[in-house]
Design a protein around this motif. Structure first.
Motif, mmCIF file in Angstrom:
data_model
loop_
_atom_site.group_PDB
_atom_site.id
_atom_site.type_symbol
_atom_site.label_atom_id
_atom_site.label_comp_id
_atom_site.label_asym_id
_atom_site.label_seq_id
_atom_site.Cartn_x
_atom_site.Cartn_y
_atom_site.Cartn_z
ATOM 1 N N CYS A 1 28.617 4.752 -8.176
ATOM 2 C CA CYS A 1 29.479 3.991 -7.651
ATOM 3 C C CYS A 1 30.115 2.991 -8.622
ATOM 4 N N TYR B 1 36.505 -0.020 -4.588
ATOM 5 C CA TYR B 1 35.326 0.622 -4.919
ATOM 6 C C TYR B 1 35.524 2.128 -4.969
ATOM 7 N N THR C 1 32.785 5.608 -4.887
ATOM 8 C CA THR C 1 31.576 6.331 -4.955
ATOM 9 C C THR C 1 31.949 7.642 -5.041
#
Length: 140
Positions: A67, A77, A79
């Protein structure tokens, strides 16, 4: 909640942000470690000690998650879930590239030399199987 498009994922993974790598212990419990990485031709490259917990876990079970998240607004973000292998192929060149990417040309080259003097390094190559992402639409 908005997801990132492929170009935004590529852009975020190309930044020198410390990532969190999760591997699985023999018991199935997660082990999480901060790592430097390179996003290179659709794969993630990480250097680690050959006998580190993460490298040992990958040799037993190649399933990993990595991540990368921004630390400033607007937050985002990515992941990445995938399969990893640990080996020495490309280790020297990738170590130099990673260190330069995070530490700049002078300090990066020096740090790469220090790491490569240690015979106990391995290159972890992660092949992504799934991407999950988020981008905040709020700046403040």
């Amino acid at each position: 909640m908005t997801t990132l498009n492929p170009e935004e994922i590529d852009s975020l993974l190309s930044q020198p942000i410390t990532a969190s790598l999760v591997t699985l212990r023999p018991s199935g419990a997660p082990h999480q470690a901060p790592v430097w990485f390179l996003w290179d031709a659709g794969r993630l490259l990480v250097i680690a000690g050959s006998d580190s917990v993460k490298a040992r876990n990958i040799r037993r079970n190649p399933t990993v998650s990595l991540c990368v998240a921004t630390i400033k607004r607007p937050y985002s973000y990515v992941t990445v879930e995938g399969q990893a292998v640990a080996g020495a192929q490309e280790l020297e060149a990738v170590t130099r590239r990673i260190c330069t990417h995070y530490d700049g040309p002078d300090r990066g080259a020096e740090y790469a030399r220090e790491l490569l003097e240690d015979d106990d390094m391995t290159l972890i190559t992660i092949t992504p199987q799934r991407f999950m992402s988020f981008r905040s639409d709020r700046d403040g």
